[in-house]
Design a protein around this motif. Structure first.
Motif, PDB file in Angstrom:
ATOM      1  N   LEU A 209       0.841  -1.178   0.093  1.00  0.00           N
ATOM      2  CA  LEU A 209      -0.185   0.089  -0.153  1.00  0.00           C
ATOM      3  C   LEU A 209       1.006   1.278  -0.077  1.00  0.00           C
ATOM      4  O   LEU A 209       0.645   2.477  -0.676  1.00  0.00           O
ATOM      5  N   LEU A 215      -2.754   4.052  -3.920  1.00  0.00           N
ATOM      6  CA  LEU A 215      -2.954   2.845  -2.741  1.00  0.00           C
ATOM      7  C   LEU A 215      -2.364   3.656  -1.481  1.00  0.00           C
ATOM      8  O   LEU A 215      -2.798   3.118  -0.308  1.00  0.00           O
ATOM      9  N   TYR A 316      -6.220  -1.516  -6.161  1.00  0.00           N
ATOM     10  CA  TYR A 316      -6.420  -0.264  -6.859  1.00  0.00           C
ATOM     11  C   TYR A 316      -7.679   0.177  -7.501  1.00  0.00           C
ATOM     12  O   TYR A 316      -8.149   1.196  -7.463  1.00  0.00           O
TER      13      TYR A 316
END
Length: 363
Positions: A209, A215, A316
């Motif tokens: 992430l 992200l 995503y």
């Protein structure tokens, strides 16, 4: 008397030299490999040094397995590392047994075996975890890879998730880590416990992430867990990568108008993960009547927790859905895995019927 003293000293020197030489000879003979290093077939033996095992126990077991010639010499080396250093020429600091699984062979001499089980570099295996697997399927892959201490993997991953995720600053109402086990290829030491493996995969999830724009920071969003649940559904629905964001857009549009998500993937999850039945070739109307909260045909909104462990594309897509006016999608090119998207039911039904007609004509 004065003449005899040098003779006595010479005799003592010769005796000591003989003893030392004999000692070296003894060590050389007893610390050598059990079989020749040139042997065509040398067995590989997985040996576990368990927590709390004494050097004497380890030495006895290694001898029984045919890995060393002399368990007493092994004990002396382990008990007195400076003696081992004196006879082998290796640094005494390496001679400290560490717990773990080690791959050993009878072709290794005593110092090589010592070095191996003192290194802490135990045997490990590579395990590939594809996108979209569930906890159950991940556990199965880990077992088949030869990991030893994971009989409780499903139980820990399913019932200890809240405590594990709390250490990452993530609060969830459920107990499962489903969704947080990032798909990747892992090199895992054979002795790792279930919790260690889970934390390894969760670490990878949060590291991922942080790496990618779009992200990074989503774990701080108020709707983070909802995004993850949706990503787990998108993962099981998309086939062509460029359609993932479109499918995520469809599901967000349905959520906005309180329309059931109607995801077949959630029904498959009920069949395989809750009812423990084989993966279905097709879903029947009776399956859509399930009263499980994961049935997105019967109940509005998202299911209680993720239904798979999504990869980058689905994550995503769920975090950055396509803004569209579609409410439906149907598979219309099975070979390419492509869908037709529609904004109303009539167009959706027409696209579905056209695909079925074309499919039936080709069969």
């Amino acid at each position: 008397m004065k003449k005899k003293l040098p003779v006595i000293l010479l005799i003592i020197f010769i005796l000591l030299a003989g003893i030392i030489a004999g000692g070296f000879g003894y060590v050389k003979v007893n610390s050598g490999s059990v079989v020749s290093k040139d042997s065509e077939s040398v067995a590989l033996i997985d040996y576990e040094v368990k927590n709390g095992m004494s050097a004497k126990t380890v030495g006895n077991e290694l001898k029984k397995l045919g890995l060393i010639k002399n368990s007493e010499l092994f004990y002396i080396f382990a008990r007195y590392p400076k003696a081992a250093s004196f006879f082998t020429g290796k640094d005494s600091a390496i001679f400290k047994i560490q717990m773990g699984y080690y791959e050993l062979t009878p072709a290794m001499d005593l110092s090589e075996i010592f070095t191996q089980i003192s290194s802490g570099k135990e045997k490990s295996v590579n395990v590939s975890i594809p996108e979209g697997l569930t906890i159950t399927k991940i556990a199965d892959r880990l077992k088949k890879a030869g990991l030893k201490n994971i009989d409780d993997f499903e139980a820990v991953a399913t019932h200890e998730g809240r405590n594990i995720l709390a250490s990452y600053g993530v609060k969830i109402k459920n107990e499962t880590v489903e969704g947080f086990l990032f798909p990747d290829t892992y090199n895992i030491p054979v002795s790792y416990t279930s919790e260690k493996i889970i934390r390894l995969m969760v670490d990878n999830f949060f590291d991922h992430l942080k790496k990618y724009k779009g992200l990074d920071g989503i774990e701080k969003r108020d709707d983070f867990y909802q995004v993850l649940i949706l990503a787990s559904i998108v993962e099981r629905e998309y086939r062509a990568e460029d359609e993932a964001k479109s499918i995520a857009g469809v599901f967000y549009n349905r959520l906005k108008i309180n329309m059931p998500l109607q995801s077949c993937a959630t029904v498959e999850y009920i069949i395989t993960e809750i009812n423990h039945r084989p993966h279905p070739d097709r879903i029947f109307y009776s399956d859509l009547e399930s009263t499980s909260p994961y049935n997105t045909y019967k109940f509005q909104g998202l299911p209680p927790s993720p239904i798979s462990n999504p990869g980058h594309t689905a994550l995503y897509a769920a975090a950055n859905p396509e803004k569209n006016n579609y409410l439906y999608f149907t598979l219309t090119d099975a070979n390419a895995g492509r869908h037709t998207f529609s904004s109303n039911l009539d167009a959706h039904v027409q696209a579905t019927n056209e695909f079925r007609t074309k499919r039936d004509a080709n069969n």
